[in-house]
Structure formats: C-alpha cells, structure tokens
Design a protein around this motif. Sequence first.
Motif, PDB file in Angstrom:
ATOM      1  N   ASP A  77      58.608-135.890  92.577  1.00 40.80           N
ATOM      2  CA  ASP A  77      58.456-134.433  92.450  1.00 40.80           C
ATOM      3  C   ASP A  77      57.079-133.975  92.911  1.00 40.80           C
ATOM      4  OD1 ASP A  77      61.040-134.175  91.510  1.00 40.80           O
ATOM      5  OD2 ASP A  77      60.443-134.185  89.397  1.00 40.80           O
ATOM      6  N   GLN A  78      56.040-134.714  92.509  1.00 39.24           N
ATOM      7  CA  GLN A  78      54.674-134.367  92.919  1.00 39.24           C
ATOM      8  C   GLN A  78      54.525-134.473  94.439  1.00 39.24           C
ATOM      9  OE1 GLN A  78      51.994-136.975  90.841  1.00 39.24           O
ATOM     10  NE2 GLN A  78      52.933-136.549  88.858  1.00 39.24           N
ATOM     11  N   LEU A  79      55.056-135.544  95.006  1.00 38.20           N
ATOM     12  CA  LEU A  79      54.961-135.734  96.450  1.00 38.20           C
ATOM     13  C   LEU A  79      55.729-134.649  97.208  1.00 38.20           C
ATOM     14  CD1 LEU A  79      55.300-139.603  96.710  1.00 38.20           C
ATOM     15  CD2 LEU A  79      53.298-138.265  97.334  1.00 38.20           C
ATOM     16  N   THR A  80      56.876-134.255  96.686  1.00 35.98           N
ATOM     17  CA  THR A  80      57.661-133.198  97.332  1.00 35.98           C
ATOM     18  C   THR A  80      56.894-131.882  97.329  1.00 35.98           C
ATOM     19  OG1 THR A  80      59.728-134.285  96.700  1.00 35.98           O
ATOM     20  CG2 THR A  80      59.869-131.970  97.329  1.00 35.98           C
ATOM     21  N   CYS A  81      56.246-131.557  96.215  1.00 37.20           N
ATOM     22  CA  CYS A  81      55.427-130.336  96.156  1.00 37.20           C
ATOM     23  C   CYS A  81      54.281-130.413  97.162  1.00 37.20           C
ATOM     24  CB  CYS A  81      54.874-130.121  94.749  1.00 37.20           C
ATOM     25  SG  CYS A  81      56.117-129.602  93.566  1.00 37.20           S
ATOM     26  N   TYR A  82      53.617-131.548  97.216  1.00 37.77           N
ATOM     27  CA  TYR A  82      52.509-131.736  98.155  1.00 37.77           C
ATOM     28  C   TYR A  82      53.001-131.621  99.598  1.00 37.77           C
ATOM     29  CZ  TYR A  82      48.786-134.113 100.722  1.00 37.77           C
ATOM     30  OH  TYR A  82      47.796-134.438 101.628  1.00 37.77           O
ATOM     31  N   ALA A  83      54.098-132.282  99.891  1.00 40.64           N
ATOM     32  CA  ALA A  83      54.646-132.267 101.252  1.00 40.64           C
ATOM     33  C   ALA A  83      55.100-130.860 101.646  1.00 40.64           C
ATOM     34  CB  ALA A  83      55.803-133.256 101.367  1.00 40.64           C
ATOM     35  N   THR A  84      55.680-130.123 100.714  1.00 41.84           N
ATOM     36  CA  THR A  84      56.087-128.747 100.984  1.00 41.84           C
ATOM     37  C   THR A  84      54.856-127.891 101.285  1.00 41.84           C
ATOM     38  OG1 THR A  84      58.022-128.975  99.557  1.00 41.84           O
ATOM     39  CG2 THR A  84      57.333-126.739 100.093  1.00 41.84           C
ATOM     40  N   GLY A  85      53.785-128.140 100.557  1.00 38.13           N
ATOM     41  CA  GLY A  85      52.556-127.390 100.785  1.00 38.13           C
ATOM     42  C   GLY A  85      51.949-127.626 102.152  1.00 38.13           C
ATOM     43  N   ILE A  86      51.947-128.867 102.607  1.00 34.70           N
ATOM     44  CA  ILE A  86      51.318-129.134 103.910  1.00 34.70           C
ATOM     45  C   ILE A  86      52.249-128.841 105.075  1.00 34.70           C
ATOM     46  CG2 ILE A  86      49.637-130.780 103.008  1.00 34.70           C
ATOM     47  CD1 ILE A  86      51.344-133.058 104.158  1.00 34.70           C
ATOM     48  N   SER A  87      53.558-128.947 104.863  1.00 32.19           N
ATOM     49  CA  SER A  87      54.493-128.744 105.973  1.00 32.19           C
ATOM     50  C   SER A  87      55.069-127.331 106.016  1.00 32.19           C
ATOM     51  CB  SER A  87      55.642-129.745 105.888  1.00 32.19           C
ATOM     52  OG  SER A  87      56.477-129.458 104.786  1.00 32.19           O
ATOM     53  N   ARG A  88      55.071-126.645 104.890  1.00 31.24           N
ATOM     54  CA  ARG A  88      55.666-125.305 104.780  1.00 31.24           C
ATOM     55  C   ARG A  88      57.162-125.308 105.078  1.00 31.24           C
ATOM     56  NH1 ARG A  88      51.589-123.838 102.090  1.00 31.24           N
ATOM     57  NH2 ARG A  88      49.694-123.250 103.164  1.00 31.24           N
ATOM     58  N   ASP A  89      57.802-126.443 104.809  1.00 33.96           N
ATOM     59  CA  ASP A  89      59.224-126.586 105.100  1.00 33.96           C
ATOM     60  C   ASP A  89      59.820-127.574 104.099  1.00 33.96           C
ATOM     61  OD1 ASP A  89      61.764-127.212 106.074  1.00 33.96           O
ATOM     62  OD2 ASP A  89      61.104-127.439 108.145  1.00 33.96           O
ATOM     63  N   ARG A  90      60.715-127.090 103.262  1.00 33.31           N
ATOM     64  CA  ARG A  90      61.276-127.919 102.195  1.00 33.31           C
ATOM     65  C   ARG A  90      62.074-129.105 102.752  1.00 33.31           C
ATOM     66  NH1 ARG A  90      60.752-128.862  96.662  1.00 33.31           N
ATOM     67  NH2 ARG A  90      62.704-129.725  95.956  1.00 33.31           N
ATOM     68  N   ASP A  91      62.850-128.883 103.790  1.00 32.05           N
ATOM     69  CA  ASP A  91      63.636-129.979 104.370  1.00 32.05           C
ATOM     70  C   ASP A  91      62.732-131.056 104.955  1.00 32.05           C
ATOM     71  OD1 ASP A  91      66.049-128.777 103.683  1.00 32.05           O
ATOM     72  OD2 ASP A  91      66.197-127.708 105.601  1.00 32.05           O
ATOM     73  N   LEU A  92      61.710-130.631 105.683  1.00 30.32           N
ATOM     74  CA  LEU A  92      60.758-131.586 106.240  1.00 30.32           C
ATOM     75  C   LEU A  92      60.040-132.326 105.119  1.00 30.32           C
ATOM     76  CD1 LEU A  92      59.231-132.921 108.542  1.00 30.32           C
ATOM     77  CD2 LEU A  92      57.711-130.927 108.597  1.00 30.32           C
ATOM     78  N   ALA A  93      59.714-131.610 104.051  1.00 32.58           N
ATOM     79  CA  ALA A  93      59.039-132.232 102.912  1.00 32.58           C
ATOM     80  C   ALA A  93      59.896-133.347 102.316  1.00 32.58           C
ATOM     81  CB  ALA A  93      58.715-131.182 101.849  1.00 32.58           C
ATOM     82  N   GLU A  94      61.169-133.089 102.173  1.00 36.77           N
ATOM     83  CA  GLU A  94      62.066-134.109 101.625  1.00 36.77           C
ATOM     84  C   GLU A  94      62.163-135.314 102.570  1.00 36.77           C
ATOM     85  OE1 GLU A  94      65.654-131.973 100.748  1.00 36.77           O
ATOM     86  OE2 GLU A  94      64.749-130.981  99.015  1.00 36.77           O
ATOM     87  N   ASP A  95      62.169-135.060 103.865  1.00 33.76           N
ATOM     88  CA  ASP A  95      62.170-136.157 104.839  1.00 33.76           C
ATOM     89  C   ASP A  95      60.884-136.972 104.743  1.00 33.76           C
ATOM     90  OD1 ASP A  95      64.642-135.349 105.736  1.00 33.76           O
ATOM     91  OD2 ASP A  95      63.857-134.323 107.523  1.00 33.76           O
ATOM     92  N   LEU A  96      59.761-136.282 104.574  1.00 34.82           N
ATOM     93  CA  LEU A  96      58.474-136.973 104.438  1.00 34.82           C
ATOM     94  C   LEU A  96      58.450-137.863 103.200  1.00 34.82           C
ATOM     95  CD1 LEU A  96      56.059-134.047 105.387  1.00 34.82           C
ATOM     96  CD2 LEU A  96      56.428-136.137 106.702  1.00 34.82           C
ATOM     97  N   VAL A  97      58.953-137.339 102.097  1.00 33.73           N
ATOM     98  CA  VAL A  97      58.990-138.124 100.857  1.00 33.73           C
ATOM     99  C   VAL A  97      59.914-139.320 101.022  1.00 33.73           C
ATOM    100  CG1 VAL A  97      59.672-138.080  98.418  1.00 33.73           C
ATOM    101  CG2 VAL A  97      58.351-136.187  99.378  1.00 33.73           C
ATOM    102  N   SER A  98      61.037-139.098 101.660  1.00 34.81           N
ATOM    103  CA  SER A  98      61.977-140.202 101.893  1.00 34.81           C
ATOM    104  C   SER A  98      61.340-141.294 102.740  1.00 34.81           C
ATOM    105  CB  SER A  98      63.228-139.647 102.577  1.00 34.81           C
ATOM    106  OG  SER A  98      64.119-140.667 102.880  1.00 34.81           O
ATOM    107  N   GLU A  99      60.682-140.906 103.825  1.00 31.98           N
ATOM    108  CA  GLU A  99      60.010-141.880 104.687  1.00 31.98           C
ATOM    109  C   GLU A  99      58.887-142.590 103.931  1.00 31.98           C
ATOM    110  OE1 GLU A  99      58.916-144.214 107.886  1.00 31.98           O
ATOM    111  OE2 GLU A  99      60.738-143.035 107.633  1.00 31.98           O
ATOM    112  N   THR A 100      58.185-141.861 103.094  1.00 29.19           N
ATOM    113  CA  THR A 100      57.104-142.462 102.304  1.00 29.19           C
ATOM    114  C   THR A 100      57.648-143.551 101.388  1.00 29.19           C
ATOM    115  OG1 THR A 100      55.824-140.417 102.373  1.00 29.19           O
ATOM    116  CG2 THR A 100      55.274-141.978 100.623  1.00 29.19           C
ATOM    117  N   PHE A 101      58.747-143.265 100.716  1.00 30.12           N
ATOM    118  CA  PHE A 101      59.316-144.283  99.828  1.00 30.12           C
ATOM    119  C   PHE A 101      59.970-145.420 100.612  1.00 30.12           C
ATOM    120  CE2 PHE A 101      58.642-141.099  96.531  1.00 30.12           C
ATOM    121  CZ  PHE A 101      58.085-141.908  95.555  1.00 30.12           C
ATOM    122  N   GLY A 102      60.410-145.143 101.827  1.00 31.82           N
ATOM    123  CA  GLY A 102      60.889-146.224 102.689  1.00 31.82           C
ATOM    124  C   GLY A 102      59.768-147.201 103.009  1.00 31.82           C
TER     125      GLY A 102
END
Length: 151
Positions: A12-37
């Motif tokens: 959840d924290q990473l998704t909020c951070y990723a949404t903040g830097i990317s300004r795109d919720r879908d991209l943020a979720e992809d970033l979090v997914s790749e991070t956990f990969g």
Amino acid sequence: MDIAEMFEAFSDQLTCYATGISRDRDLAEDLVSETFGRALRNRELLQMLPDYKVRSWLYRVLKNIFIDQRRRAVLEAAFYEDSEAYESDGFEKMEYRQFLEILPDALREVIVKKYWLNMNSSEIAESLSIPASTVRFRLSRALGLLRKNLE
C-alpha cells in the motif's frame, strides 16, 4: 520476512509512492508489481536484511524502475522521430536502411538500439531479456557483417 509478508507490509505504501511519482494509478500498480518481482528474484538477500532496509530497498528499486521506464520512453520517442525523418529524408538515409536490412532481425535490433537509441549493452540486454555478453557478441557479429558487405 518472506515475500508475502513484504507485500502485505509495504504494497500500500509503495502504491501511494508510485502514484505520486508517476501520476498514474495503473502505472503505479505496474511499478509495484515489477518491484515485488525483483524482490522475489532477490529474496535471499532481502531475508537477511532488517525490515527498515527491506523497505528502503523496495523504494529504491521502484524509483529506479520508474526512471528506467521514463528514459526508455524518451529514447523510443526520439527513435520514432528519427525513423520518421529517416524514412522521408532523401536517398542517403534510404541506403542506410537497405544496408541494415541485410542483417538478421536479432542483429539489426541490437544495432538500432545501440546506434539509434544510444543504449549501452546492459540496457539492450535488459530490454531483450538476454545476457549483456550476448548483446556484445551480436554487435560484433553485426558490425563484421556490415564491414564485409561494404567490401
């Protein structure tokens, strides 16, 4: 801490951070997914670290993935702009295109990424999911074929 616990604790924290830097919720979720990969691929290292270092590692990896994607997007945009000019700008550029068409697809791809997109062998390797040594071999082979064809 295993991967499931990491995901539960930090997603959840990473998704909020990723949404903040990317300004795109879908991209943020992809970033979090790749991070956990990547965390999954480095789980042995992460299991030895304390929680605060795991958190720091996850944030750093997520930010690096985001930066890499932005750089790649800029390079690809520049490539497509160049290729449009390349396709419409005179006979000389057409000769280069025909010259490259003698190469097999795998060799042509690394040449284009190296000399038109200005990517290094590590970046090319990551984009093609092959070892950097294979990229260097293909570059060498492609340049050799091009030299031979010039003669």
